[in-house]
Design a protein around this motif. Structure first.
Motif, PDB file in Angstrom:
ATOM      1  N   ALA A  29       0.837  -1.211   0.000  1.00  0.00           N
ATOM      2  CA  ALA A  29       0.000   0.000   0.000  1.00  0.00           C
ATOM      3  C   ALA A  29       0.867   1.255   0.000  1.00  0.00           C
ATOM      4  N   GLU A  30       1.925   1.231   0.794  1.00  0.00           N
ATOM      5  CA  GLU A  30       2.827   2.384   0.841  1.00  0.00           C
ATOM      6  C   GLU A  30       3.522   2.589  -0.500  1.00  0.00           C
ATOM      7  N   ALA A  31       3.998   1.503  -1.113  1.00  0.00           N
ATOM      8  CA  ALA A  31       4.648   1.600  -2.422  1.00  0.00           C
ATOM      9  C   ALA A  31       3.666   2.086  -3.485  1.00  0.00           C
ATOM     10  N   HIS A  32       2.435   1.593  -3.412  1.00  0.00           N
ATOM     11  CA  HIS A  32       1.414   2.015  -4.369  1.00  0.00           C
ATOM     12  C   HIS A  32       1.107   3.493  -4.202  1.00  0.00           C
ATOM     13  N   HIS A  33       0.993   3.938  -2.959  1.00  0.00           N
ATOM     14  CA  HIS A  33       0.694   5.351  -2.709  1.00  0.00           C
ATOM     15  C   HIS A  33       1.819   6.238  -3.243  1.00  0.00           C
ATOM     16  N   GLU A  34       3.059   5.797  -3.077  1.00  0.00           N
ATOM     17  CA  GLU A  34       4.194   6.549  -3.621  1.00  0.00           C
ATOM     18  C   GLU A  34       4.151   6.568  -5.144  1.00  0.00           C
ATOM     19  N   ALA A  35       3.841   5.422  -5.744  1.00  0.00           N
ATOM     20  CA  ALA A  35       3.788   5.343  -7.205  1.00  0.00           C
ATOM     21  C   ALA A  35       2.677   6.222  -7.773  1.00  0.00           C
ATOM     22  N   TYR A  36       1.627   6.404  -7.008  1.00  0.00           N
ATOM     23  CA  TYR A  36       0.484   7.197  -7.466  1.00  0.00           C
ATOM     24  C   TYR A  36       0.319   8.470  -6.633  1.00  0.00           C
ATOM     25  N   ALA A  37       1.441   9.049  -6.213  1.00  0.00           N
ATOM     26  CA  ALA A  37       1.419  10.250  -5.374  1.00  0.00           C
ATOM     27  C   ALA A  37       0.708  11.408  -6.070  1.00  0.00           C
ATOM     28  N   ALA A  38       0.868  11.509  -7.376  1.00  0.00           N
ATOM     29  CA  ALA A  38       0.249  12.613  -8.118  1.00  0.00           C
ATOM     30  C   ALA A  38      -1.269  12.569  -8.038  1.00  0.00           C
ATOM     31  N   ASN A  86      -4.976   7.457  -5.754  1.00  0.00           N
ATOM     32  CA  ASN A  86      -6.181   7.043  -6.467  1.00  0.00           C
ATOM     33  C   ASN A  86      -5.795   6.289  -7.741  1.00  0.00           C
ATOM     34  N   ASP A  87      -6.223   5.060  -7.839  1.00  0.00           N
ATOM     35  CA  ASP A  87      -5.913   4.209  -8.982  1.00  0.00           C
ATOM     36  C   ASP A  87      -7.045   3.207  -9.148  1.00  0.00           C
ATOM     37  N   PRO A  88      -7.946   3.436 -10.112  1.00  0.00           N
ATOM     38  CA  PRO A  88      -9.066   2.505 -10.284  1.00  0.00           C
ATOM     39  C   PRO A  88      -8.623   1.100 -10.699  1.00  0.00           C
ATOM     40  N   GLU A  89      -7.402   0.960 -11.174  1.00  0.00           N
ATOM     41  CA  GLU A  89      -6.873  -0.345 -11.576  1.00  0.00           C
ATOM     42  C   GLU A  89      -5.911  -0.908 -10.529  1.00  0.00           C
ATOM     43  N   TRP A  90      -6.088  -0.519  -9.272  1.00  0.00           N
ATOM     44  CA  TRP A  90      -5.166  -0.920  -8.207  1.00  0.00           C
ATOM     45  C   TRP A  90      -4.939  -2.431  -8.123  1.00  0.00           C
ATOM     46  N   PRO A  91      -5.957  -3.290  -8.354  1.00  0.00           N
ATOM     47  CA  PRO A  91      -5.684  -4.726  -8.225  1.00  0.00           C
ATOM     48  C   PRO A  91      -4.602  -5.222  -9.186  1.00  0.00           C
ATOM     49  N   LEU A  92      -4.516  -4.609 -10.368  1.00  0.00           N
ATOM     50  CA  LEU A  92      -3.479  -4.999 -11.324  1.00  0.00           C
ATOM     51  C   LEU A  92      -2.098  -4.655 -10.780  1.00  0.00           C
ATOM     52  N   TRP A  93      -1.959  -3.461 -10.235  1.00  0.00           N
ATOM     53  CA  TRP A  93      -0.678  -3.028  -9.677  1.00  0.00           C
ATOM     54  C   TRP A  93      -0.302  -3.895  -8.483  1.00  0.00           C
ATOM     55  N   TYR A 113      -8.138 -11.371  -9.043  1.00  0.00           N
ATOM     56  CA  TYR A 113      -9.443 -11.865  -8.591  1.00  0.00           C
ATOM     57  C   TYR A 113      -9.518 -11.917  -7.062  1.00  0.00           C
ATOM     58  N   CYS A 114      -8.483 -12.469  -6.432  1.00  0.00           N
ATOM     59  CA  CYS A 114      -8.473 -12.622  -4.976  1.00  0.00           C
ATOM     60  C   CYS A 114      -8.463 -11.270  -4.266  1.00  0.00           C
ATOM     61  N   LEU A 115      -7.706 -10.336  -4.789  1.00  0.00           N
ATOM     62  CA  LEU A 115      -7.664  -9.000  -4.193  1.00  0.00           C
ATOM     63  C   LEU A 115      -9.018  -8.309  -4.309  1.00  0.00           C
ATOM     64  N   MET A 116      -9.639  -8.416  -5.470  1.00  0.00           N
ATOM     65  CA  MET A 116     -10.959  -7.812  -5.648  1.00  0.00           C
ATOM     66  C   MET A 116     -11.988  -8.483  -4.745  1.00  0.00           C
ATOM     67  N   ASN A 117     -11.920  -9.804  -4.643  1.00  0.00           N
ATOM     68  CA  ASN A 117     -12.838 -10.546  -3.788  1.00  0.00           C
ATOM     69  C   ASN A 117     -12.638 -10.157  -2.318  1.00  0.00           C
TER      70      ASN A 117
END
Length: 185
Positions: free
Chosen positions: A18-27, A31-38, A62-66
């Motif tokens: 989550a922290e890495a994702h937030h850094e990657a999407y800091a701009a 917010n990333d509607p495709e977060w499960p892919l990342w 699938y598992c993350l979305m579920n």
């Protein structure tokens, strides 16, 4: 690794991701509607290793979305990382002592997914108690009490010192094959 240490490992993995994702999407403030892919890309290797499971990225998506949908529906006030850890353990963690586990399949004669699981059980030659929720209201009530709904199939695993409720026919089959041996061809 104990279940509790596995749980903490998974919580730490989800938190770091989550922290890495937030850094990657800091701009976009994360917010990333495709977060499960990342997340699936980022978690593929560490989750595969931690759970000794043959994950594909699509299965992880699938598992993350579920897990996300389940957490919102069943436990929105629980920290998502803990809920996800429990969700992945419930669906994928190996049994500590499969030879002593007592297995019961909550099923329905009318459910094709239940039939799929039952065929796998027969092919593996595993002793699994069948609990038809339509034939016995006590079975239905027990399932609803444990899972909040009467959706089948669900594999109940009594380990003697704890219980697991594993939904989803493919997860059940994958668990049984991994734990009790490959199905005969």
């Amino acid at each position: 690794m104990t279940k509790e240490s596995l749980r903490q490992t998974l919580i730490d993995l989800f938190t770091a991701t989550a922290e890495a994702h937030h850094e990657a999407y800091a701009a976009t403030d994360g917010n990333d509607p495709e977060w499960p892919l990342w997340y699936a890309e980022h978690l593929h290797a560490p989750l595969t290793e931690a759970l000794d499971a043959g994950f594909t990225r699509s299965l992880l998506v699938y598992c993350l979305m579920n897990a996300d949908l389940e957490q919102q529906a069943r436990s929105p006030d629980t920290a998502w990382q803990a809920f996800y850890a429990d969700h992945f353990i419930e669906h994928f963690a190996a049994s500590d002592a499969p030879a002593v586990d007592k297995l019961a399949l909550y099923t329905s004669a009318y459910c094709p997914f239940s039939r799929m699981v039952e065929r796998s059980i027969e092919q593996l030659g595993i002793d699994v108690e069948r609990r038809d929720i339509n034939a016995d209201s006590a079975h239905r009530d027990a399932l609803v009490d444990a899972r909040g709904r009467a959706t089948v199939p669900v594999l109940h695993i009594d380990t003697g010192d704890g219980q697991r409720w594993m939904p989803e026919s493919r997860d059940i089959i994958r668990y049984l094959e991994h734990t009790y041996g490959k199905r005969a061809a």
